[in-house]
Write a protein that holds these residues in place. Structure first.
Motif, PDB file in Angstrom:
ATOM      1  N   ARG A 113       3.929 -18.923  -4.916  1.00  0.00           N
ATOM      2  CA  ARG A 113       3.365 -18.520  -6.305  1.00  0.00           C
ATOM      3  C   ARG A 113       2.714 -19.681  -6.932  1.00  0.00           C
ATOM      4  O   ARG A 113       1.504 -19.421  -7.554  1.00  0.00           O
ATOM      5  CB  ARG A 113       4.304 -18.003  -6.909  1.00  0.00           C
ATOM      6  N   LEU A 116      -1.234 -20.195  -6.313  1.00  0.00           N
ATOM      7  CA  LEU A 116      -2.076 -19.105  -6.530  1.00  0.00           C
ATOM      8  C   LEU A 116      -2.716 -19.206  -7.754  1.00  0.00           C
ATOM      9  O   LEU A 116      -2.186 -19.737  -8.795  1.00  0.00           O
ATOM     10  CB  LEU A 116      -1.515 -17.932  -6.045  1.00  0.00           C
ATOM     11  N   ARG A 119      -4.000 -13.722 -11.093  1.00  0.00           N
ATOM     12  CA  ARG A 119      -4.006 -12.469 -10.307  1.00  0.00           C
ATOM     13  C   ARG A 119      -3.004 -12.679  -9.036  1.00  0.00           C
ATOM     14  O   ARG A 119      -2.152 -11.573  -8.873  1.00  0.00           O
ATOM     15  CB  ARG A 119      -5.325 -12.066 -10.027  1.00  0.00           C
ATOM     16  N   ALA A 120      -3.401 -13.442  -8.236  1.00  0.00           N
ATOM     17  CA  ALA A 120      -2.814 -13.410  -6.963  1.00  0.00           C
ATOM     18  C   ALA A 120      -1.255 -13.606  -7.072  1.00  0.00           C
ATOM     19  O   ALA A 120      -0.124 -13.213  -6.641  1.00  0.00           O
ATOM     20  CB  ALA A 120      -3.081 -14.748  -5.977  1.00  0.00           C
ATOM     21  N   GLU A 121      -0.878 -14.496  -8.137  1.00  0.00           N
ATOM     22  CA  GLU A 121       0.818 -14.710  -8.712  1.00  0.00           C
ATOM     23  C   GLU A 121       1.218 -13.496  -8.877  1.00  0.00           C
ATOM     24  O   GLU A 121       2.280 -13.194  -8.541  1.00  0.00           O
ATOM     25  CB  GLU A 121       0.635 -15.939  -9.737  1.00  0.00           C
ATOM     26  N   MET A 123       0.263 -10.602  -8.012  1.00  0.00           N
ATOM     27  CA  MET A 123       0.584  -9.836  -6.932  1.00  0.00           C
ATOM     28  C   MET A 123       1.682 -10.117  -6.119  1.00  0.00           C
ATOM     29  O   MET A 123       2.551  -9.296  -5.754  1.00  0.00           O
ATOM     30  CB  MET A 123      -0.733  -9.839  -6.123  1.00  0.00           C
ATOM     31  N   VAL A 124       1.968 -11.387  -6.006  1.00  0.00           N
ATOM     32  CA  VAL A 124       3.252 -12.031  -5.192  1.00  0.00           C
ATOM     33  C   VAL A 124       4.378 -11.497  -6.005  1.00  0.00           C
ATOM     34  O   VAL A 124       5.755 -11.032  -5.783  1.00  0.00           O
ATOM     35  CB  VAL A 124       3.189 -13.420  -4.813  1.00  0.00           C
ATOM     36  N   ALA A 185      -7.801  -6.667  -0.624  1.00  0.00           N
ATOM     37  CA  ALA A 185      -6.579  -7.014  -1.546  1.00  0.00           C
ATOM     38  C   ALA A 185      -5.341  -6.244  -1.165  1.00  0.00           C
ATOM     39  O   ALA A 185      -4.233  -6.588  -1.005  1.00  0.00           O
ATOM     40  CB  ALA A 185      -6.840  -7.093  -2.831  1.00  0.00           C
ATOM     41  N   TRP A 189      -1.612  -7.188   0.488  1.00  0.00           N
ATOM     42  CA  TRP A 189      -0.599  -6.997  -0.503  1.00  0.00           C
ATOM     43  C   TRP A 189       0.450  -6.184   0.504  1.00  0.00           C
ATOM     44  O   TRP A 189       1.564  -6.526   0.410  1.00  0.00           O
ATOM     45  CB  TRP A 189      -1.177  -5.980  -1.737  1.00  0.00           C
TER      46      TRP A 189
END
Ligand SMILES: [Fe+2]
Ligand SMILES: [Fe+2]
Length: 238
Positions: A113, A116, A119-121, A123-124, A185, A189
């Motif tokens: 996390r 990133l 946004r990516a964080e 998502m994780v 994405a 995901w």
């Protein structure tokens, strides 16, 4: 033109309301003590470590996103996750079990996390939230111990608010993305979700058995919830 990142005032009020409710209710009656199977203790110890992140990386990214209402809501979200760690710690204590300092699954998750962007964080983070929904519901509905059922029920009630909160932010962050980047994405995901749910089902299989849920039923439940999340976040019409 900047993307519409949404109005987080209702979410902030929601977090404030939940904090007030917690304060009004007070703590469960820890003096009742808890009787928990060893597999469930080990499992709750790992979830306790996972809930206990300091959230500094997420709040720093939320600050940089430039919406102070969102950043305030994120701070209250982080405080709720810490409250989950505290409740689980007290529950373990009531069952005469200790908390553990770390577990490799959590260390790996936190490291990932930090690398990133916001946004990516998110998502994780969503992977953990969706897994938590299924896990705490399974414990609440299947555990015989009333204190453990109460703690799992309280945490579940918060996780049920966390998922739409992150969905709302993520949906806005994807609204101007092309079909191709949404599809890419989504695929990534799903891959991450498949990995996460497999590790959790293997690692917590005995505890899930203890509360009457098979590994496959758990995986199916997580996947069904995640399907709704992906559809909500990636739907171009919203
Ligand atoms: Fe949590
Ligand atoms: Fe959560």
């Amino acid at each position: 033109m900047t993307a519409d990142t949404g109005d987080f005032t209702p979410w902030l009020r929601d977090f404030e309301g939940a904090a007030l409710l917690r304060w009004t209710w007070g703590d469960p009656d820890w003096s009742r003590g808890a009787r928990l199977a060893p597999a469930l203790v080990r499992s709750l110890q790992r979830f306790q470590v996972g809930e206990d992140g300091d959230g500094r990386s997420l709040t720093a990214k939320a600050d940089r996103a430039g919406d102070s209402v969102y950043a305030d809501a994120v701070r209250l979200f982080v405080a709720e996750e810490r409250e989950h760690a505290r409740l689980l710690g007290r529950l373990l204590d009531a069952a005469s079990a200790a908390t553990i300092p770390y577990h490799w699954t959590d260390t790996a998750f936190v490291r990932l996390r930090r690398l990133l962007g916001l946004r990516a964080e998110l998502m994780v983070l969503m992977l953990a939230e969706v897994v938590a929904l299924s896990y705490y519901r399974s414990v609440r509905d299947g555990v015989r111990d009333p204190l453990a059922a109460e703690v799992a029920g309280r945490i579940l009630a918060d996780e049920l608010r966390h998922v739409p909160f992150h969905c709302y932010r993520l949906r806005r962050s994807f609204q101007r993305s092309s079909r191709l980047s949404r599809a890419t994405a989504s695929a990534l995901w799903w891959l991450l979700l498949a990995g996460t749910v497999t590790v959790v089902a293997l690692d917590h299989g005995h505890a899930l058995r203890e509360v009457g849920v098979s590994r496959t039923a758990f995986i199916d439940d997580v996947m069904a919830r995640f399907r709704t999340v992906v559809a909500d976040v990636m739907s171009p019409t919203r």
